[in-house]
Design a protein around this motif. Structure first.
Motif, PDB file in Angstrom:
ATOM      1  N   GLN A 172       0.832  -1.200   0.000  1.00 29.56           N
ATOM      2  CA  GLN A 172       0.000   0.000   0.000  1.00 29.56           C
ATOM      3  C   GLN A 172       0.869   1.254   0.000  1.00 29.56           C
ATOM      4  OE1 GLN A 172      -2.836   0.145   3.228  1.00 29.56           O
ATOM      5  NE2 GLN A 172      -3.361   2.283   2.854  1.00 29.56           N
ATOM      6  N   LEU A 173       1.908   1.253   0.825  1.00 24.87           N
ATOM      7  CA  LEU A 173       2.821   2.388   0.877  1.00 24.87           C
ATOM      8  C   LEU A 173       3.501   2.623  -0.463  1.00 24.87           C
ATOM      9  CD1 LEU A 173       4.527   1.820   4.346  1.00 24.87           C
ATOM     10  CD2 LEU A 173       3.215   3.836   3.675  1.00 24.87           C
ATOM     11  N   ALA A 174       3.909   1.532  -1.108  1.00 19.32           N
ATOM     12  CA  ALA A 174       4.649   1.645  -2.354  1.00 19.32           C
ATOM     13  C   ALA A 174       3.758   1.994  -3.545  1.00 19.32           C
ATOM     14  CB  ALA A 174       5.385   0.339  -2.639  1.00 19.32           C
ATOM     15  N   GLY A 175       2.450   1.720  -3.432  1.00 16.99           N
ATOM     16  CA  GLY A 175       1.549   1.949  -4.563  1.00 16.99           C
ATOM     17  C   GLY A 175       1.518   0.776  -5.516  1.00 16.99           C
ATOM     18  N   GLY A 176       1.528  -0.432  -4.976  1.00 14.24           N
ATOM     19  CA  GLY A 176       1.553  -1.628  -5.811  1.00 14.24           C
ATOM     20  C   GLY A 176       0.423  -1.701  -6.824  1.00 14.24           C
ATOM     21  N   ALA A 177      -0.735  -1.173  -6.474  1.00 18.19           N
ATOM     22  CA  ALA A 177      -1.873  -1.210  -7.405  1.00 18.19           C
ATOM     23  C   ALA A 177      -1.574  -0.454  -8.693  1.00 18.19           C
ATOM     24  CB  ALA A 177      -3.116  -0.626  -6.733  1.00 18.19           C
ATOM     25  N   GLU A 178      -0.658   0.518  -8.637  1.00 30.37           N
ATOM     26  CA  GLU A 178      -0.318   1.307  -9.815  1.00 30.37           C
ATOM     27  C   GLU A 178       0.391   0.484 -10.890  1.00 30.37           C
ATOM     28  OE1 GLU A 178      -1.213   4.510 -10.283  1.00 30.37           O
ATOM     29  OE2 GLU A 178      -2.311   4.326  -8.404  1.00 30.37           O
ATOM     30  N   ILE A 179       0.964  -0.669 -10.500  1.00 34.94           N
ATOM     31  CA  ILE A 179       1.622  -1.528 -11.492  1.00 34.94           C
ATOM     32  C   ILE A 179       0.892  -2.873 -11.604  1.00 34.94           C
ATOM     33  CG2 ILE A 179       3.891  -0.441 -11.353  1.00 34.94           C
ATOM     34  CD1 ILE A 179       4.762  -2.684  -9.446  1.00 34.94           C
ATOM     35  N   GLY A 180      -0.405  -2.870 -11.251  1.00 37.63           N
ATOM     36  CA  GLY A 180      -1.238  -4.044 -11.456  1.00 37.63           C
ATOM     37  C   GLY A 180      -1.062  -5.153 -10.448  1.00 37.63           C
ATOM     38  N   VAL A 181      -0.556  -4.825  -9.269  1.00 43.25           N
ATOM     39  CA  VAL A 181      -0.290  -5.829  -8.244  1.00 43.25           C
ATOM     40  C   VAL A 181      -1.394  -5.823  -7.197  1.00 43.25           C
ATOM     41  CG1 VAL A 181       1.252  -6.381  -6.314  1.00 43.25           C
ATOM     42  CG2 VAL A 181       2.204  -5.817  -8.561  1.00 43.25           C
ATOM     43  N   SER A 182      -1.826  -6.996  -6.788  1.00 41.36           N
ATOM     44  CA  SER A 182      -2.793  -7.126  -5.703  1.00 41.36           C
ATOM     45  C   SER A 182      -2.324  -8.227  -4.760  1.00 41.36           C
ATOM     46  CB  SER A 182      -4.187  -7.459  -6.248  1.00 41.36           C
ATOM     47  OG  SER A 182      -4.166  -8.689  -6.961  1.00 41.36           O
ATOM     48  N   LEU A 183      -3.058  -8.422  -3.657  1.00 40.01           N
ATOM     49  CA  LEU A 183      -2.693  -9.440  -2.687  1.00 40.01           C
ATOM     50  C   LEU A 183      -3.888 -10.328  -2.383  1.00 40.01           C
ATOM     51  CD1 LEU A 183      -0.951  -6.662  -1.665  1.00 40.01           C
ATOM     52  CD2 LEU A 183      -0.007  -8.440  -0.187  1.00 40.01           C
ATOM     53  N   THR A 184      -3.589 -11.591  -2.085  1.00 41.06           N
ATOM     54  CA  THR A 184      -4.624 -12.521  -1.661  1.00 41.06           C
ATOM     55  C   THR A 184      -4.905 -12.312  -0.176  1.00 41.06           C
ATOM     56  OG1 THR A 184      -3.079 -14.271  -0.994  1.00 41.06           O
ATOM     57  CG2 THR A 184      -3.720 -14.185  -3.324  1.00 41.06           C
ATOM     58  N   ALA A 185      -5.881 -13.055   0.340  1.00 38.87           N
ATOM     59  CA  ALA A 185      -6.218 -12.961   1.765  1.00 38.87           C
ATOM     60  C   ALA A 185      -5.060 -13.409   2.648  1.00 38.87           C
ATOM     61  CB  ALA A 185      -7.461 -13.802   2.057  1.00 38.87           C
ATOM     62  N   THR A 186      -4.146 -14.209   2.109  1.00 37.49           N
ATOM     63  CA  THR A 186      -2.993 -14.680   2.884  1.00 37.49           C
ATOM     64  C   THR A 186      -1.738 -13.852   2.613  1.00 37.49           C
ATOM     65  OG1 THR A 186      -2.524 -16.323   1.154  1.00 37.49           O
ATOM     66  CG2 THR A 186      -3.847 -17.043   3.046  1.00 37.49           C
ATOM     67  N   ALA A 187      -1.920 -12.661   2.038  1.00 37.00           N
ATOM     68  CA  ALA A 187      -0.833 -11.700   1.790  1.00 37.00           C
ATOM     69  C   ALA A 187       0.161 -12.175   0.748  1.00 37.00           C
ATOM     70  CB  ALA A 187      -0.098 -11.356   3.096  1.00 37.00           C
ATOM     71  N   MET A 188      -0.272 -13.052  -0.163  1.00 40.21           N
ATOM     72  CA  MET A 188       0.563 -13.449  -1.289  1.00 40.21           C
ATOM     73  C   MET A 188       0.252 -12.560  -2.484  1.00 40.21           C
ATOM     74  SD  MET A 188       2.297 -15.826   0.091  1.00 40.21           S
ATOM     75  CE  MET A 188       3.151 -16.526  -1.324  1.00 40.21           C
ATOM     76  N   PHE A 189       1.288 -12.265  -3.271  1.00 39.19           N
ATOM     77  CA  PHE A 189       1.116 -11.353  -4.394  1.00 39.19           C
ATOM     78  C   PHE A 189       0.472 -12.021  -5.598  1.00 39.19           C
ATOM     79  CE2 PHE A 189       4.555  -8.405  -2.741  1.00 39.19           C
ATOM     80  CZ  PHE A 189       3.731  -7.287  -2.686  1.00 39.19           C
ATOM     81  N   VAL A 190      -0.294 -11.245  -6.320  1.00 41.41           N
ATOM     82  CA  VAL A 190      -0.790 -11.575  -7.653  1.00 41.41           C
ATOM     83  C   VAL A 190      -0.412 -10.385  -8.550  1.00 41.41           C
ATOM     84  CG1 VAL A 190      -2.798 -12.117  -9.076  1.00 41.41           C
ATOM     85  CG2 VAL A 190      -2.742 -12.859  -6.679  1.00 41.41           C
ATOM     86  N   PRO A 191       0.428 -10.625  -9.595  1.00 45.11           N
ATOM     87  CA  PRO A 191       1.075 -11.857 -10.025  1.00 45.11           C
ATOM     88  C   PRO A 191       2.073 -12.369  -8.979  1.00 45.11           C
ATOM     89  CG  PRO A 191       1.210 -10.152 -11.719  1.00 45.11           C
ATOM     90  CD  PRO A 191       0.789  -9.477 -10.465  1.00 45.11           C
ATOM     91  N   ARG A 192       2.376 -13.689  -9.087  1.00 46.31           N
ATOM     92  CA  ARG A 192       3.253 -14.298  -8.090  1.00 46.31           C
ATOM     93  C   ARG A 192       4.689 -13.808  -8.189  1.00 46.31           C
ATOM     94  NH1 ARG A 192       0.359 -18.862  -9.725  1.00 46.31           N
ATOM     95  NH2 ARG A 192       2.153 -19.636 -10.905  1.00 46.31           N
TER      96      ARG A 192
END
Length: 235
Positions: A172-192
């Motif tokens: 969230q701090l880094a702005g991951g959503a800006e490069i198409g990154v999200s997280l699962t309920a277990t805090a794993m990244f998508v894409p992996r």
């Protein structure tokens, strides 16, 4: 919040085979190297690597045992934060990703029983991701220098003393959503094939290498991704 997507991660057959480490002598047969070369050619032609980086530098508001709060109210919690960032005036959170195309191809090859190619490609992706994270670390060091500060070594959620659940806050701090990154309920990244990291900015900041962190990690004996290539050849 800088977003950098005009990036190239150089991969060669020699570099990939060197990354196999102790198993290299067994793996570097002409047939295996030809397979690696063919996969690299397809990777380049079909754009399976789509690297992107985003980061943000935030000012530290206050800190206490096991936590650091930033201006804006976000608080990071980890037992090792105060020890590794003892004089940090700012924290830089970064996320880097290779995108989802590579893992989609890995899944296709597994589904079509091309297991060795799938494992080799996945291994290449891991190697490329660590190269990209090195690029991100260098970018953060330059950002610190522009501010007249020094950058610490890197900490990453999931390491000993830094719970993986904190990955959500770092992203969230880094702005991951800006490069198409999200997280699962277990805090794993998508894409992996995505990594997050945290660096402290300040004066006289301690430095350490990834190797030094890996050497003291409790997961170091079961972590090596290269072992999967040896296992794939044996089956």
């Amino acid at each position: 919040m800088p977003v950098i997507s005009d990036l190239h991660v150089p991969l060669t057959t020699e570099a990939v085979s060197r990354a196999w480490g102790p198993g290299r002598a067994r793996l570097t047969t002409p047939r295996m190297l030809a397979r690696v070369s063919d996969i690299l050619a397809r990777m380049d032609a079909e754009h399976w690597l789509r690297p992107a980086i985003t980061y943000r530098v935030s000012e530290v508001a206050e800190s206490g045992p096991g936590w650091i709060e930033l201006h804006g109210g976000l608080r990071l919690r980890a037992a090792l934060l105060n020890h590794h960032f003892p004089r940090a005036t700012h924290l830089a959170a970064g996320v880097c990703t290779l995108g989802g195309a590579l893992e989609q191809q890995v899944s296709k090859w597994f589904a079509s029983s091309e297991r060795l190619s799938a494992v080799v490609l996945d291994d290449m992706g891991t190697f490329a991701l660590y190269q990209l994270s090195d690029r991100l670390e260098a970018i953060l060091q330059q950002a610190a220098a522009r501010m007249g500060l020094e950058a610490s070594g890197v900490l990453a959620p999931g390491e000993d003393g830094f719970d993986l659940a904190e990955q959500k806050t770092v992203a969230q701090l880094a702005g991951g959503a800006e490069i198409g990154v999200s997280l699962t309920a277990t805090a794993m990244f998508v894409p992996r094939k995505t990594l997050s990291l945290l660096v402290g900015f300040g004066h006289r900041m301690p430095r350490w290498s990834r190797g030094e962190r890996c050497a003291v990690c409790s997961s170091r004996e079961r972590c090596p991704h290269r072992r999967r290539v040896v296992e794939a050849i044996a089956t």
